[in-house]
Motif scaffolding. Structure first.
Motif, PDB file in Angstrom:
ATOM      1  N   UNK A   1       1.092  -1.045  -0.709  1.00 22.45           N
ATOM      2  CA  UNK A   1      -0.071   0.106  -0.262  1.00 22.45           C
ATOM      3  C   UNK A   1       0.865   1.138  -0.117  1.00 22.45           C
ATOM      4  N   UNK A   2       1.768   0.722   0.419  1.00 24.73           N
ATOM      5  CA  UNK A   2       2.646   2.393   0.848  1.00 24.73           C
ATOM      6  C   UNK A   2       3.825   2.554  -0.844  1.00 24.73           C
ATOM      7  N   UNK A   3       4.392   2.089  -0.911  1.00 28.61           N
ATOM      8  CA  UNK A   3       4.468   2.125  -2.308  1.00 28.61           C
ATOM      9  C   UNK A   3       2.923   2.111  -4.003  1.00 28.61           C
ATOM     10  N   UNK A   4       2.320   1.287  -3.766  1.00 29.28           N
ATOM     11  CA  UNK A   4       1.411   2.179  -3.911  1.00 29.28           C
ATOM     12  C   UNK A   4       0.846   4.103  -4.248  1.00 29.28           C
ATOM     13  N   UNK A   5       0.852   4.164  -2.943  1.00 33.80           N
ATOM     14  CA  UNK A   5       0.507   5.153  -2.373  1.00 33.80           C
ATOM     15  C   UNK A   5       1.210   6.313  -2.566  1.00 33.80           C
ATOM     16  N   UNK A   6       3.123   5.961  -2.776  1.00 30.00           N
ATOM     17  CA  UNK A   6       3.639   7.036  -3.454  1.00 30.00           C
ATOM     18  C   UNK A   6       3.924   7.324  -4.775  1.00 30.00           C
ATOM     19  N   UNK A   7       3.176   6.613  -5.348  1.00 23.99           N
ATOM     20  CA  UNK A   7       2.576   6.364  -6.745  1.00 23.99           C
ATOM     21  C   UNK A   7       3.439   5.800  -7.174  1.00 23.99           C
ATOM     22  N   UNK A   8       4.713   4.900  -7.080  1.00 23.17           N
ATOM     23  CA  UNK A   8       5.481   4.347  -8.217  1.00 23.17           C
ATOM     24  C   UNK A   8       4.606   3.206  -8.441  1.00 23.17           C
ATOM     25  N   UNK A   9       4.774   2.639  -9.443  1.00 19.51           N
ATOM     26  CA  UNK A   9       4.283   1.853 -10.801  1.00 19.51           C
ATOM     27  C   UNK A   9       5.435   0.107 -10.894  1.00 19.51           C
ATOM     28  N   UNK A  10       4.541   0.007 -10.793  1.00 20.62           N
ATOM     29  CA  UNK A  10       6.014  -1.397 -11.273  1.00 20.62           C
ATOM     30  C   UNK A  10       5.178  -2.227 -12.828  1.00 20.62           C
ATOM     31  N   UNK A  11       6.006  -3.305 -13.509  1.00 24.19           N
ATOM     32  CA  UNK A  11       5.937  -3.579 -14.703  1.00 24.19           C
ATOM     33  C   UNK A  11       5.030  -4.938 -14.213  1.00 24.19           C
TER      34      UNK A  11
END
Length: 124
Positions: free
Chosen positions: A3-13
């Motif tokens: 959730x923290x990664x997503x909330x930080x706007x980081x997107x992954x392939x």
């Protein structure tokens, strides 16, 4: 974490999951030894030390069986949450193999998902 990664706007392939048994993890960590004089890390099975240094090798404090089992317990308690969060981009890899084969499987599976490896490497 997910959730923290997503909330930080980081997107992954893609997200790579390295699948390995508890037994293999314990063997890998249990066989590691540190040469306190040089800082070199050996493994009694996979990267044996020279006979000239074997008597001075020590087990790293974080490589005790108890600490490994503790960390494995934490991982297991959190793994499903991460896997479920990133389910659509997961890449499962058999990490029971030797490192070159694990690497090759990672590359192959990322290419199958059309992940541009040059952009992945440049972000590292």
């Amino acid at each position: 974490q997910a959730k923290a990664l997503s909330d930080a706007g980081l997107q992954f392939d893609a997200m790579i999951v390295l699948n390995v048994s508890d037994e293999a993890l314990l063997e890998r960590s249990g066989g590691r030894r540190l040469d306190p004089k040089t800082g070199t890390i050996y493994h009694l099975k996979f990267k044996p030390p020279p006979k000239s240094v074997i008597n001075r090798l020590v087990i790293r404090p974080d490589d005790t069986r108890e600490k490994q089992l503790f960390r494995m317990g934490i991982y297991k308690s959190q793994r499903d949450l991460l896997v479920n969060h990133f389910e659509s981009i997961l890449v499962d890899v058999n990490a029971e193999q030797r490192i070159p084969k694990v690497y090759k499987e990672c590359v192959t599976k990322l290419e199958e998902k059309n992940v541009q490896l040059k952009s992945v490497i440049s972000k590292l």
